[in-house]
Design a protein around this motif. Structure first.
Motif, PDB file in Angstrom:
ATOM      1  N   MET A 175       6.173  -5.090  13.983  1.00  0.00           N
ATOM      2  CA  MET A 175       6.308  -3.632  13.841  1.00  0.00           C
ATOM      3  C   MET A 175       4.989  -3.023  13.393  1.00  0.00           C
ATOM      4  SD  MET A 175       9.022  -1.530  11.474  1.00  0.00           S
ATOM      5  CE  MET A 175       8.997   0.243  11.400  1.00  0.00           C
ATOM      6  N   ASN A 176       4.623  -1.887  14.017  1.00  0.00           N
ATOM      7  CA  ASN A 176       3.373  -1.220  13.656  1.00  0.00           C
ATOM      8  C   ASN A 176       3.460  -0.607  12.258  1.00  0.00           C
ATOM      9  OD1 ASN A 176       2.447  -1.826  16.191  1.00  0.00           O
ATOM     10  ND2 ASN A 176       2.740   0.221  17.021  1.00  0.00           N
ATOM     11  N   LYS A 177       2.360  -0.727  11.529  1.00  0.00           N
ATOM     12  CA  LYS A 177       2.232  -0.055  10.241  1.00  0.00           C
ATOM     13  C   LYS A 177       0.940   0.760  10.300  1.00  0.00           C
ATOM     14  CE  LYS A 177       2.289  -0.858   5.232  1.00  0.00           C
ATOM     15  NZ  LYS A 177       2.272  -1.852   4.137  1.00  0.00           N
ATOM     16  N   ILE A 178       1.071   2.088  10.281  1.00  0.00           N
ATOM     17  CA  ILE A 178      -0.059   2.978  10.555  1.00  0.00           C
ATOM     18  C   ILE A 178      -0.537   3.642   9.276  1.00  0.00           C
ATOM     19  CG2 ILE A 178      -0.881   4.937  11.912  1.00  0.00           C
ATOM     20  CD1 ILE A 178       1.482   4.436  13.839  1.00  0.00           C
ATOM     21  N   ALA A 179      -1.833   3.498   8.997  1.00  0.00           N
ATOM     22  CA  ALA A 179      -2.453   4.147   7.845  1.00  0.00           C
ATOM     23  C   ALA A 179      -3.148   5.434   8.279  1.00  0.00           C
ATOM     24  CB  ALA A 179      -3.467   3.215   7.192  1.00  0.00           C
TER      25      ALA A 179
ATOM     26  N   ASN B 118       0.903   9.291   2.100  1.00  0.00           N
ATOM     27  CA  ASN B 118       0.112   8.132   1.669  1.00  0.00           C
ATOM     28  C   ASN B 118      -1.267   8.122   2.334  1.00  0.00           C
ATOM     29  OD1 ASN B 118      -0.412   5.759   0.247  1.00  0.00           O
ATOM     30  ND2 ASN B 118       0.415   4.458   1.856  1.00  0.00           N
ATOM     31  N   VAL B 119      -1.964   9.242   2.234  1.00  0.00           N
ATOM     32  CA  VAL B 119      -3.271   9.404   2.889  1.00  0.00           C
ATOM     33  C   VAL B 119      -4.367   8.781   2.032  1.00  0.00           C
ATOM     34  CG1 VAL B 119      -4.889  11.053   3.902  1.00  0.00           C
ATOM     35  CG2 VAL B 119      -2.439  11.589   3.847  1.00  0.00           C
ATOM     36  N   LYS B 120      -5.258   8.033   2.668  1.00  0.00           N
ATOM     37  CA  LYS B 120      -6.429   7.479   1.989  1.00  0.00           C
ATOM     38  C   LYS B 120      -7.592   8.458   2.188  1.00  0.00           C
ATOM     39  CE  LYS B 120      -3.799   3.796   1.752  1.00  0.00           C
ATOM     40  NZ  LYS B 120      -3.019   3.501   0.531  1.00  0.00           N
ATOM     41  N   VAL B 121      -8.207   8.875   1.099  1.00  0.00           N
ATOM     42  CA  VAL B 121      -9.267   9.881   1.170  1.00  0.00           C
ATOM     43  C   VAL B 121     -10.612   9.262   0.803  1.00  0.00           C
ATOM     44  CG1 VAL B 121     -10.076  12.129   0.362  1.00  0.00           C
ATOM     45  CG2 VAL B 121      -7.614  11.686   0.549  1.00  0.00           C
TER      46      VAL B 121
ATOM     47  N   GLU C 194       0.400  16.621  10.666  1.00  0.00           N
ATOM     48  CA  GLU C 194       1.131  16.378  11.912  1.00  0.00           C
ATOM     49  C   GLU C 194       1.206  14.875  12.204  1.00  0.00           C
ATOM     50  OE1 GLU C 194       2.873  18.349  13.685  1.00  0.00           O
ATOM     51  OE2 GLU C 194       2.312  20.283  12.859  1.00  0.00           O
ATOM     52  N   ALA C 195       0.105  14.171  11.931  1.00  0.00           N
ATOM     53  CA  ALA C 195       0.105  12.718  12.121  1.00  0.00           C
ATOM     54  C   ALA C 195       1.136  12.067  11.206  1.00  0.00           C
ATOM     55  CB  ALA C 195      -1.289  12.153  11.844  1.00  0.00           C
ATOM     56  N   GLY C 196       1.173  12.507   9.947  1.00  0.00           N
ATOM     57  CA  GLY C 196       2.132  11.962   8.993  1.00  0.00           C
ATOM     58  C   GLY C 196       3.572  12.166   9.425  1.00  0.00           C
TER      59      GLY C 196
ATOM     60  N   ILE D 238       4.284   9.781  12.343  1.00  0.00           N
ATOM     61  CA  ILE D 238       4.443   8.399  11.858  1.00  0.00           C
ATOM     62  C   ILE D 238       5.829   8.227  11.250  1.00  0.00           C
ATOM     63  CG2 ILE D 238       3.680   6.743  10.111  1.00  0.00           C
ATOM     64  CD1 ILE D 238       0.811   7.850  10.550  1.00  0.00           C
ATOM     65  N   ASN D 239       6.227   9.187  10.414  1.00  0.00           N
ATOM     66  CA  ASN D 239       7.530   9.098   9.752  1.00  0.00           C
ATOM     67  C   ASN D 239       8.692   9.148  10.751  1.00  0.00           C
ATOM     68  OD1 ASN D 239       6.243   8.920   7.305  1.00  0.00           O
ATOM     69  ND2 ASN D 239       6.629  11.046   6.695  1.00  0.00           N
TER      70      ASN D 239
END
Length: 281
Positions: free
Chosen positions: A1-5, A23-26, A129-131, A134-135
């Protein structure tokens, strides 16, 4: 299963609630004052930058390659298979290219680095929008495809107190040469389709430039329904007034007061920035 950061940079002005929700990495840009290195928005605030602009000549630099590598190592350990990174316009910074280069050292993670072709709230819109996608369980390739569509539906405008700081930082883009500062002519700056600053319109004096930007916003909203994002750098009262004056337009879907811009954005724009992003929904 894909896990997208999700990854973005500190120039996105992304708020903590958005970071936490998706859960955004900045990756923080660096600000250098008197040879001391500060992480944008972590070790230094916007007011800290404004306080020294008259007496010092702060500079900025990209997040280090080491920082990017540490982040990708962390993502590998956490089992991420894919990354979507949304960066400040490649016309304004070399981060987009640098992140692409670093990602190539991590072949186990499929990475898409998306040039927002903008800055600030426009980056945040794409990340949000990406988040959401993904959800919802959408496939990686489909998300990337849809984000390019999202990018095309965003228009970002701003006005600033003076062009001095954009000139100093070499980020004047296509604005140079068209404004008579001695005549108090103020540009309404558009981040254009190429991701560069260009003059969309102009007005005489600060008050008229704000009124002009209000008229531009209303005209956009007359044609399409939009989410509206408002941010500022030492122009909170003007930003709140702009919000009040535009918020009753029937074609506003949602309106967000994003608060202060990032310290690194303030370094290059100087005090007095009022920025507006319109996202067609």
């Amino acid at each position: 299963m894909n896990k997208i950061a999700l990854i973005t940079d500190s120039a996105s002005d992304i708020r903590k609630d958005v970071i936490d929700k998706y859960n955004v990495k900045v990756l923080p840009f660096r600000i250098i004052i008197k040879d001391k290195d500060y992480r944008d928005g972590v070790d230094i605030t916007l007011n800290d930058v404004y306080k020294v602009l008259d007496t010092e000549s702060p500079t900025s630099s990209l997040p280090s390659m080491k920082d990017m590598g540490v982040l990708f190592n962390q993502l590998e350990k956490e089992g991420y298979t894919h990354v979507i990174a949304v960066t400040i316009s490649s016309k304004l910074s070399g981060l987009n290219n640098a992140l692409r280069l670093v990602s190539e050292d991590y072949p186990t993670i499929k990475t898409e680095v998306i040039d927002s072709k903008s800055i600030s709230c426009a980056e945040t819109i794409i990340i949000k929008e990406a988040g959401e996608m993904i959800n919802s369980g959408l496939e990686f390739e489909k998300i990337v495809e849809k984000l390019i569509e999202v990018r095309s539906k965003i228009k970002t405008f701003f006005i600033i107190g003076t062009l001095e700081y954009l000139k100093k930082g070499g980020r004047i883009g296509k604005v140079a040469g068209v404004i008579g500062e001695l005549l108090n002519i103020k540009p309404i700056v558009l981040v254009d389709e190429e991701g560069e600053y260009s003059t969309y319109d102009k007005a005489r004096g600060r008050k008229q430039s704000i009124n002009k930007m209000l008229s531009i916003g209303k005209k956009i909203l007359d044609d399409k329904k939009c989410d509206v994002y408002i941010g500022n750098g030492d122009a909170k009262e003007e930003a709140e007034k702009y919000l009040q004056e535009i918020s009753n337009h029937p074609n506003i879907n949602n309106i967000f007061f994003s608060g202060d811009i990032s310290p690194v954005a303030g370094l290059h724009s100087g005090p007095g920035l009022l920025g507006i992003a319109f996202y067609e929904v």
